[in-house]
Design a protein around this motif. Sequence first.
Motif: not given
Length: 157
Positions: A67-73
């Motif tokens: 997302s615009s906030k970075g990676q996420r599991v």
Amino acid sequence: AVGPVKQVGRQNHGQSTLAHKPSAKSASRRSSKARALTGGAIAPPLQGEAAPLLVLKVGTSSLMTSSSKGQRVQLANVARLVELIGDLKRSGYQVVLVSSGAVGMGCIKLGLERKPSNIRTKQAVAAAGQSHLMRMYEDLFGSLNMHVAQLLLSQSD
């Protein structure tokens, strides 16, 4: 003995995707194995046969989301994968998981919003993320009383 293993698919950053080569006796069970991997009941191996080896290759996009906030599991996906492997093991299959995701986990660990494009930076981020990835697998598989290990391969393997 597991039986013959053949290389299928394409090379991916020095890793090969492998699959069990079924005997003529087990060839008729391919459709039930395919149903098992897509949500149907898991059929046990034929009685008297060696435990078939299943090698599952999981890509970063199955484990992570951006997302615009970075990676996420994507924890739900990872949990389903762990449950599937647990079910396969309990049904008598040998399972090897080939997992991507070290760069994505490194981005999380290091607080990076974007994946690096430079190869040297990617390698450093992957090195940071690999331990994080293994820890996640150890915790999730441990909840099913299953042990995990990292297998290091060279290109000649």
